[in-house]
Scaffold this active site. Structure first.
Site, PDB file in Angstrom:
ATOM      1  N   ALA A  76       0.834  -1.206   0.000  1.00 42.93           N
ATOM      2  CA  ALA A  76       0.000   0.000   0.000  1.00 42.93           C
ATOM      3  C   ALA A  76       0.871   1.260   0.000  1.00 42.93           C
ATOM      4  CB  ALA A  76      -0.918   0.008   1.214  1.00 42.93           C
ATOM      5  N   GLY A 121       0.837  -5.617   0.736  1.00 45.75           N
ATOM      6  CA  GLY A 121      -0.119  -5.742  -0.354  1.00 45.75           C
ATOM      7  C   GLY A 121       0.502  -6.210  -1.653  1.00 45.75           C
ATOM      8  N   GLU A 124       0.500  -9.841  -1.345  1.00 46.18           N
ATOM      9  CA  GLU A 124      -0.894 -10.286  -1.441  1.00 46.18           C
ATOM     10  C   GLU A 124      -1.368 -10.338  -2.890  1.00 46.18           C
ATOM     11  OE1 GLU A 124      -3.202  -9.104   2.577  1.00 46.18           O
ATOM     12  OE2 GLU A 124      -2.170  -7.431   1.606  1.00 46.18           O
ATOM     13  N   GLU A 144       2.522  -6.167   7.892  1.00 45.84           N
ATOM     14  CA  GLU A 144       1.527  -5.156   8.275  1.00 45.84           C
ATOM     15  C   GLU A 144       1.431  -4.907   9.775  1.00 45.84           C
ATOM     16  OE1 GLU A 144       0.082  -6.506   4.187  1.00 45.84           O
ATOM     17  OE2 GLU A 144       1.125  -7.372   5.909  1.00 45.84           O
TER      18      GLU A 144
END
Length: 270
Positions: A76, A121, A124, A144
Site C-alpha cells: 500500500a 499488499g 498479497e 503489516e
C-alpha cells in the site's frame, strides 16, 4: 519479446499482448517511481484491467509483472495513507479490496512474476495468483502488524492455504521478510529462477498453459478454487459439476478428435 498491443488503464497499469503468445495477457504494474506502491488510483486501475481481462474470452492465461527493476510491489502507498482521515480510509477500502479481488477472481490461470521487494499488499497480489514464479532477488513478506494494521488484501486467508495455519501465523505475527531460497522452501513461491528471469519464465509458463483448452482451463481453476477447504465428498461434487460443464463442450470434442488424429487442437473456446 515483441509487444503487439498495449492497453493502459489509468497512469499505472498496462495490459500487453506479445507476438507468438496470442492467448497470453501480461498485466503490468507500472508505477516505478513509487516501486509500485498501490495508491487509490492504482488500485482502481488494477480492478478495471482485471474486469476487462475477465471478460476477454481470448485470454487463456494472465501473467502479473512489474516494470520496476528492483521491486514487484512494496504494498500500500503509505505516504498517501498518512494523509487520510479515518473517513478517507473507510471510503478508500472498497477500492483497495476491488484491486485484490480483481486479481483473485480472474477466471483464467494467473501467474505472478516476482523479483525484488514483494511486501504487504504487493505479496498479497502475488498470493492472489495461481502460481508464483520468483527470481533469486525476491524478498517477500506480510509486515503489516509492524505498522499497526493486518494484511487486508487477502493475506490472512490466502497464506494459510499455501503454507498451513501455524506457518502463516508465524510469518504474519513476526512481520519478517523472507528471502527467495527460504520462500521457495516454505512454499511461499512455487518456482525459483535465476535473477532477472522471473518475467521471461512466467511468460513462457503462461504460453504453455495457454496451449490448452480455454474451457478446460477455466473450469479446472473454478474447481480448484471452489473445492479448497471442503471435505472430500463435497469437493468431489464441485469437481463433478465442473466436469459436467466441459464434458459436452466444443473444446472436449475437438480435444478428443485432435488426439485421435495426431494433430494439435484448434480450440473453439466453447
Amino acid at each position: 519479446m515483441t509487444v503487439t498491443s498495449e492497453q493502459r488503464y489509468g497512469e499505472f497499469v498496462v495490459v500487453r499482448r506479445h507476438e507468438g503468445q496470442d492467448h497470453v495477457a501480461e498485466l503490468v504494474l507500472d508505477r516505478p517511481k513509487a516501486m509500485n506502491a498501490v495508491s487509490t488510483d492504482m488500485a482502481r486501475s488494477i480492478a478495471a484491467a482485471c474486469d476487462a481481462l475477465g471478460a476477454d474470452r481470448d485470454v487463456r492465461a494472465t501473467v502479473l509483472t512489474s516494470s520496476h527493476e528492483r521491486a514487484f510491489c512494496v504494498g500500500a502507498d503509505l505516504k498517501e495513507r498518512n494523509s487520510f482521515s479515518d473517513a478517507d480510509l473507510v471510503r478508500q477500502r472498497p477500492t483497495a479490496r476491488a484491486a485484490y479481488t480483481g486479481v483473485l477472481e480472474l477466471p483464467m490461470p494467473v501467474i505472478a512474476a516476482v523479483h525484488g521487494f514483494a511486501l504487504g499488499g504487493g505479496f498479497e497480489l502475488a498470493l492472489a495468483c495461481d502460481v508464483i514464479v520468483a527470481d533469486t532477488t525476491a524478498l517477500v513478506g506480510l509486515p503489516e502488524v509492524s505498522v499497526g494494521v493486518i494484511p487486508g488484501g487477502g493475506g490472512t486467508q490466502l497464506l494459510p492455504r499455501r503454507v498451513g495455519a501455524a506457518r502463516a501465523a508465524e510469518l504474519v505475527f513476526s512481520a519478517r521478510r523472507v528471502e527467495a531460497a527460504e520462500a521457495r522452501e516454505l512454499g511461499l513461491v512455487d518456482e525459483l529462477v535465476e535473477a532477472g528471469r522471473d518475467r521471461e519464465e512466467a511468460l513462457a509458463l503462461g504460453g504453455r498453459i495457454a496451449a490448452n483448452s480455454p474451457v478446460g482451463l477455466r473450469a479446472a481453476k473454478k474447481a480448484l478454487r471452489l473445492g479448497q477447504g471442503l471435505d472430500l465428498r463435497a469437493g468431489l461434487e464441485v469437481e463433478d459439476a465442473a466436469w459436467r460443464s466441459v464434458a459436452f463442450s466444443g473444446d472436449r470434442a475437438e480435444g478428443v478428435a485432435a488426439f485421435n488424429e495426431k494433430r494439435r487442437p484448434d480450440w473453439p473456446g466453447e
